[in-house]
Design an enzyme around this catalytic site. Structure first.
Site, PDB file in Angstrom:
ATOM      1  N   CYS A 260      48.410 -86.434  -5.101  1.00 20.04           N
ATOM      2  CA  CYS A 260      48.418 -84.963  -4.454  1.00 20.04           C
ATOM      3  C   CYS A 260      49.749 -84.632  -4.194  1.00 20.04           C
ATOM      4  O   CYS A 260      49.960 -83.325  -3.869  1.00 20.04           O
ATOM      5  CB  CYS A 260      47.671 -85.015  -3.111  1.00 20.04           C
ATOM      6  SG  CYS A 260      46.060 -85.981  -3.328  1.00 20.04           S
ATOM      7  N   HIS A 413      48.916 -80.295   4.363  1.00 19.63           N
ATOM      8  CA  HIS A 413      48.332 -80.661   3.364  1.00 19.63           C
ATOM      9  C   HIS A 413      46.858 -80.170   3.543  1.00 19.63           C
ATOM     10  O   HIS A 413      46.228 -79.859   2.641  1.00 19.63           O
ATOM     11  CB  HIS A 413      48.348 -82.266   3.371  1.00 19.63           C
ATOM     12  CG  HIS A 413      47.827 -82.784   2.051  1.00 19.63           C
ATOM     13  ND1 HIS A 413      48.150 -82.487   0.880  1.00 19.63           N
ATOM     14  CD2 HIS A 413      46.853 -83.871   1.820  1.00 19.63           C
ATOM     15  CE1 HIS A 413      47.632 -83.063  -0.203  1.00 19.63           C
ATOM     16  NE2 HIS A 413      46.821 -84.048   0.532  1.00 19.63           N
ATOM     17  N   HIS A 451      41.412 -78.339  -3.425  1.00 23.23           N
ATOM     18  CA  HIS A 451      42.492 -79.230  -3.592  1.00 23.23           C
ATOM     19  C   HIS A 451      42.825 -79.441  -5.141  1.00 23.23           C
ATOM     20  O   HIS A 451      41.617 -80.001  -5.926  1.00 23.23           O
ATOM     21  CB  HIS A 451      41.985 -80.450  -2.898  1.00 23.23           C
ATOM     22  CG  HIS A 451      43.082 -81.677  -2.816  1.00 23.23           C
ATOM     23  ND1 HIS A 451      44.311 -81.509  -3.672  1.00 23.23           N
ATOM     24  CD2 HIS A 451      43.331 -82.670  -2.191  1.00 23.23           C
ATOM     25  CE1 HIS A 451      45.079 -82.309  -3.250  1.00 23.23           C
ATOM     26  NE2 HIS A 451      44.548 -83.300  -2.448  1.00 23.23           N
TER      27      HIS A 451
END
Length: 611
Positions: A260, A413, A451
């Protein structure tokens, strides 16, 4: 000698908010807070991208735009059903016929030809373990961050069965480059071919049926893998496509993969190259299209995704609210998969002054650290304390103690998982306290877009650059309150849009906590702070001349944006064009000239190991 300044001179791409250049995507996240003219332009940008017809002032058109963007229930071209082969364990002996040309050779166990004198051949098949019934299972996760409804990147150029992630790379890199207002030929006339770098990757590779998915699935569904499946599925292929078909450059290139944190890994490589002087221009980014049933099912079985049933349970409702699937730092039950392609053009400040390039901000630094020993690969660790701490330390060094306390915010995040909300909030709270920050503004763009894996840091950067420009930190509209286990001391979670004064938006941190212990945090400086650094480095006279030159680049960039508001312009895709044959090179022991570039690649260097 001081490092060169990595200036952000262009930015673009597409994600569930829309086209990212000129802050159109960001504005979708603060739509109701915008002045009327900006709101209308945002509707126009999205309506054009979505191929909508009608008056943009029509409430019905505006509602269609709203409903067809951000996180929402799965819709075409995606599917809410997954192909599944169910094994049949108890099957009696059967007789059937099959065409001779379809008769397997050799015959599977338990198959016997009864009569092959005719076509079809008569068979007897006894019970065995090779029988499967092809079916489709309903998805238990039906929310995803999807590109704006109606936008089809494949239709804009000769995509030739490209995986969707590579389509996004072509569109995103083209959008970012054109947003600079500088023609590619102009850049090639100023920069040697070995000083134009590209750093781009996806986190997982291209996993749809045009990529690695086809290599794995086709033999099980009666088709052959194609010659493209494996080649186009490789994780660094977005960068390879940009080099070969968008820019035609021959500089340093790499596809750095960090789960990520992939975008920030590549941003670090690009900004480091600019600072060190090994590249004068670096196109940096990531693209990923993981809204694929098999991928979503894999994450679901890990317990990582927000299932419909769990979402409904959170609300005490009969049905899931798919728009609110991602709930960072609140009571939540998992993250939401998304698709995105995000790119930025970096340039050293000296070249930017020469060309009159746009100034969207600067990459002050990117820090990357692993977690050390871990109990489990997906579990969080201590590396993110180091990355956030070092980014804050750099902010203090550049902005001063007061600047870091009152002039920064952080794009978290913020995945929407129970584990993330506790660990990341603790990191931000403890380090804010250590640096004397009392009410650190916290944003979480995944509440809007989900995401996207590799490009996630780019989604965050788009929000940071928009916040610098518009002055509004998007809220976290999918939550009503923080979860009880969230550490909120010294933090200001912006659950509603938060207006920031110019003094409050001098810099921003972008934080990524990647699967496997891939932690990265970047400090981005505002355009105003970037100008201050440039003035210190280059002097007032050069900066005055720079502002005069900027007018032309801003005009050309505005023309591109205006054209895109009228009709989505095809991305740059130079397939088979300008191919350089070895015989056309001009080679000496000091340099190599490449056709199309005004300056050669130098072969001269000093001994780096001499005192």
């Amino acid at each position: 000698m001081a490092d060169r300044i990595p200036l952000i001179v262009g930015f673009g791409g597409v994600n569930p908010t829309g086209r990212l250049s000129f802050h159109h995507g960001y504005r979708r996240t603060v739509l109701d807070q915008l002045p009327d003219a900006d709101r209308r332009q945002t509707y126009q940008a999205l309506a054009t991208l979505m191929r909508l017809r009608g008056n943009i002032n029509d409430p019905a058109v505006q509602q269609t735009v709203r409903e067809g963007t951000l996180i929402r229930r799965l819709e075409a071209p995606h599917t809410d059903r997954m192909r599944w082969n169910l094994p049949v364990k108890e099957l009696a002996t059967i007789r059937c016929g099959i065409s001779k040309r379809h008769l397997p050779d050799p015959l599977p166990d338990g198959w016997r030809v009864v009569d092959n004198s005719a076509d079809p051949v008569s068979l007897e098949i006894q019970q065995n373990d090779n029988w499967f019934i092809s079916t489709a299972q309903p998805m238990r996760v039906n929310a995803a961050g999807q590109l704006p409804r109606g936008f089809d990147p494949a239709a804009l150029y000769a995509s030739r069965s490209h995986p969707r992630g590579l389509q996004l790379a072509v569109f995103g890199a083209s959008d970012a480059l054109r947003s600079t207002g500088l023609e590619l030929d102009v850049l090639k006339a100023r920069v040697p071919p070995d000083q134009f770098a590209v750093f781009s990757a996806s986190a997982m590779g291209q996993l749809d049926n045009e990529g690695l998915g086809g290599a794995f699935n086709n033999p099980l569904t009666g088709r052959r893998p194609t010659s493209k499946n494996v080649a186009l599925g490789i994780a660094e292929m977005p960068g390879d496509f940009i080099n070969a078909y968008v820019l035609g450059t021959a500089g340093e290139t790499a596809g750095i993969v960090g789960a990520c944190a992939t975008f920030l890994y590549n941003l670090k490589r690009g900004s480091d190259a600019i600072r060190a002087g090994t590249a004068r221009i670096a196109l940096v980014g990531s693209s990923e299209a993981p809204v694929i049933p098999e991928i979503m099912e894999g994450y679901r079985t890990m317990g990582a995704l927000a299932e419909d049933e769990a979402l409904a349970l959170l609300d005490g409702a009969d049905q899931a609210d798919h728009r609110r699937a991602c709930r960072p730092f609140a009571e939540n039950c998992g993250f939401t998969v998304s698709e995105s392609g995000v790119y930025t053009v970096l340039m050293d400040s000296e070249l930017a002054i020469e060309l009159g390039a746009r100034n969207l901000g600067a990459v002050a630094g990117v820090y990357v650290h692993a977690d050390g020993y871990k109990k489990s690969i997906p579990g969080p660790g201590i590396g993110n304390y180091l990355t956030v701490g070092k980014a804050l330390g750099l902010a203090r060094a550049i902005l001063g103690d007061d600047g870091v306390r009152t002039g920064t915010h952080i794009q978290a995040h913020g995945t929407g998982t129970p584990q993330n909300r506790t660990t990341e909030s603790a990191i931000m709270s403890e380090l804010a306290a250590a640096f004397g920050i009392d009410h650190w503004p916290v944003g979480a763009i995944k509440a809007f877009v989900g995401h996207s894996m590799g490009p996630a840091g780019g989604d965050q950067l788009s929000s940071v650059l928009g916040t610098f420009y518009q002055g509004i930190l998007p809220g976290i509209p999918t939550i009503d309150a923080l979860a009880e286990d969230v550490r909120a001391a010294h933090l200001n979670f912006a659950m509603k849009p938060l207006e920031l004064s110019p003094e409050q938006r001098r810099g921003a941190l972008i934080n990524s906590k990647g699967f496997g212990g891939n932690n990265a945090t970047s400090l981005i400086l505002s355009p105003e702070e970037s100008l201050k650094l440039m003035t210190q480095r280059h002097g007032t006279a050069q900066l005055n001349a720079y502002r005069d030159r900027q007018v032309r680049a801003e005009e050309r960039a505005a023309t591109y944006d205006s054209n895109m508001l009228d009709e989505t312009v095809a991305p740059i895709y130079a397939f088979g064009e300008g191919v350089i044959e070895p015989r056309s090179l001009e080679i000496s022991n000091r340099s190599i000239y490449l056709p199309g570039f005004a300056h050669p690649a130098s072969l001269e260097t000093s001994n780096p190991y001499e005192d």
